[in-house]
Design an enzyme around this catalytic site. Structure first.
Site, PDB file in Angstrom:
ATOM      1  N   PHE A 296      -5.688   1.666   5.588  1.00 57.61           N
ATOM      2  CA  PHE A 296      -6.679   0.909   4.261  1.00 57.61           C
ATOM      3  C   PHE A 296      -6.288   1.558   3.218  1.00 57.61           C
ATOM      4  CE2 PHE A 296     -10.832   2.581   2.912  1.00 57.61           C
ATOM      5  CZ  PHE A 296     -11.252   1.204   2.480  1.00 57.61           C
ATOM      6  N   CYS A 297      -6.528   0.313   1.888  1.00 55.52           N
ATOM      7  CA  CYS A 297      -6.344   1.140   0.783  1.00 55.52           C
ATOM      8  C   CYS A 297      -5.281   1.550   0.808  1.00 55.52           C
ATOM      9  CB  CYS A 297      -7.667   1.901   0.804  1.00 55.52           C
ATOM     10  SG  CYS A 297      -7.602   1.886  -1.025  1.00 55.52           S
ATOM     11  N   LEU A 298      -5.083   2.164  -0.022  1.00 58.82           N
ATOM     12  CA  LEU A 298      -3.677   2.902  -0.676  1.00 58.82           C
ATOM     13  C   LEU A 298      -2.761   3.328   0.745  1.00 58.82           C
ATOM     14  CD1 LEU A 298      -1.643   4.905  -2.435  1.00 58.82           C
ATOM     15  CD2 LEU A 298      -3.304   7.022  -1.811  1.00 58.82           C
TER      16      LEU A 298
END
Length: 556
Positions: A296-298
């Site tokens: 998720f995300c970074l």
């Protein structure tokens, strides 16, 4: 009450504010000055805007005096019925919204680079959000009503809350949710499992199976650094981990350490090699099978880097597939976040980091909250300081406020190499352990999931990145965090799919098919299609170090 106010005031006076700033005030002044100068050089366009604004205000007052009632705006700040039904409050609301729209139109005329334009827009948004009539006692119908009911006690108690929060040294609005409503390991992050491995950067959690047979390919989750891993393990009815385990998946999770000064020199490369690659190896050793990664995300950006590193080292077969959720691999379009990707801000942040060796979680939370000020700042101001309402329990907000630090070396490299210079876009533009990273060399099957209302990773930018690396694509509904937590039983948000890959993201959406409910089952079907489809006996945990969620997630 008097003692409470006095104690809080003394604490506030005794506290201090760090003189160093993680941003450059001069860069803000310079950007706004350049932006204003650019507008002044376009008098014809400004005149057109002024004439249009004069007509709009004429139409507004004509409609107001005639009692014309327009459509209610989709804005949670103005959800109370009085904003629509009462002529006084309706006029205040509509005047504010009209003025806000006009100011944003003026700013849209400005010229400059992406950072300057984003900085001007960000500052205007903060100004307009702060001036909303919903934020003031005399112009918010709910506050007026509450004040009459309590004879003003709500405002007195709210002021005490304000003084107390300022005195805490952490700033205002610290009560978005009830901090006592959840307990990690018992009511949240409570799916049964064991920590089965740990090193200086992470603990690896394996979850206890609940089915006799499981999919051959294990799942390994890589979270971002800024928050703890358990966004995917909230209360049981919302836990993605629990749902996956109950669906017959072997689930492993990386739980990052909350870094201290001793981790100051841990950069992107260390998190990829000592973190993700190390975790992949441990999962393969324990299961005898290459895992399906999801992130998720970074965390997804780091996974993409790890896949490219493995490909460069002829080790691509160590991962069966990868799913990136709300993750950017091309940082050319960061929307409002471009305001912070500026040489002046980056230099100031690096000076700031040099002393303590990391960026504190509270500072990161303030930044994320500013990007969603109406939801994460001003709604709390109204509820906590004006209405004196107790903070409601929210597992997602509890997770959001349970932030983690980021080491100085990581943030410096990430900000300059990835955000500012977008080096992942270039073949061999970024290196990990001396190995050039080329995302184009990744052959691992990949699925990218974007979220339609994402305020952190704009879905159009995520789509373009997915297209560049040849990944399959799903667009989920809702925002950056809430769009991930979408259990099928809730039947919310919906999602879009399409086989086409046009260059334009909006063209993709126009041709896509919308589906009701959650994308979770569609994702696990994708995993099955890219797996062996041969179930194996459930993998019991025989050598756990300690029960999940482990020590690292408890670190302050």
């Amino acid at each position: 009450m008097a003692k409470q106010l006095n104690d809080a005031a003394e604490k506030m006076m005794a506290g201090g504010v760090k003189p160093a700033l993680p941003f450059d005030p001069f860069a803000i002044a310079q950007a706004t000055g350049e932006f204003a100068f650019g507008l002044a050089m376009r008098p014809a366009e400004l005149m057109e805007v002024q004439l249009a604004a004069a007509k709009q205000w004429g139409d507004f007052w004509t409609g107001t005096m005639a009692g014309t009632i327009g459509e209610k705006p989709r804005d949670r700040r103005f959800a109370a019925p009085e904003w629509q039904d009462d002529a006084y409050y309706r006029a205040i609301r509509d005047a504010y919204l009209l003025a806000s729209r006009q100011l944003r139109e003026v700013v849209s005329l400005g010229e400059g680079n992406a950072s300057t334009t984003a900085m001007a827009s960000f500052l205007l948004d903060q100004y307009l959000n702060a001036l909303s009539p919903s934020n003031f006692a005399a112009t918010n119908p709910e506050v007026v009503k509450r004040t009459k009911e309590t004879n003003g006690a709500n405002l007195v108690q709210g002021f005490a809350h304000l003084i107390e929060d300022i005195g805490s040294g952490k700033g205002i609005v610290q009560r978005r949710t009830d901090p006592t409503a959840f307990e990690k390991g018992k009511t949240i992050a409570a799916t049964p499992g064991e920590v089965v491995f740990e090193n200086e950067l992470f603990q690896l959690i394996q979850y206890t199976p609940t089915t006799a047979k499981v999919a051959a390919e294990p799942l390994l989750y890589v979270p971002p650094l800024v928050n703890r891993y358990y966004m995917i393990d909230l209360v049981p009815r919302q836990s993605l981990v629990k749902w996956l385990v109950d669906e017959g998946r072997t689930v492993f999770v990386v739980s990052w350490v909350n870094p201290s000064e001793k981790h100051k020199h841990k950069g992107v490369g260390e998190y990829v090699l000592e973190g993700i690659v190390e975790a992949i190896g441990e999962v393969r050793t324990r299961t005898g099978t290459s895992p399906d990664l999801f992130a998720f995300c970074l965390g997804g950006t780091l996974v993409a880097i790890a896949l490219a590193w493995l490909a460069a080292e002829s080790r691509a077969d160590e991962v069966n597939s990868a799913t990136l959720i709300g993750s950017l691999v091309d940082f050319a379009d960061m929307r409002d976040w471009s305001a912070f990707v500026h040489e002046g801000h980056l230099a100031a942040l690096e000076d700031y980091l040099e002393g303590q060796g990391f960026i504190d979680s509270l500072e990161l939370q303030r930044l994320f909250a500013a990007m969603r000020a109406n939801d994460l700042i001003w709604s709390s101001v109204v509820n906590h300081y004006l209405l004196d309402r107790p903070a409601p329990p929210s597992d997602l907000l509890y997770w959001f406020e349970d932030g983690a630090r980021i080491p100085a070396a990581f943030l410096k490299s990430y900000n300059r190499d990835l955000l500012l210079n977008n080096r992942l876009k270039e073949p061999a533009g970024f290196e990990v352990g001396g190995v050039p990273i080329d995302l184009g060399a990744i052959k691992t099957p990949m699925l990218v999931i974007a979220l339609k209302d994402d305020h952190v990773s704009a879905w159009e930018a995520v789509y373009r990145g997915a297209r560049d690396i040849g990944a399959d694509f799903i667009l989920g509904g809702s925002g950056h965090n809430a769009g991930v937590i979408n259990p099928p039983a809730a039947n919310k948000h919906g999602f879009w799919t399409s086989e086409g890959r046009p260059a334009d993201a909006k063209a993709w959406l126009e041709s896509a098919t919308r589906h009701e409910g959650s994308w979770w089952p569609t994702w696990t079907n994708w995993l099955t299609d890219h797996g062996s489809k041969k179930p194996v006996p459930a993998r019991a945990i025989k050598d756990g170090i300690e029960p999940a969620p482990g020590r690292y997630v408890m670190m302050k």
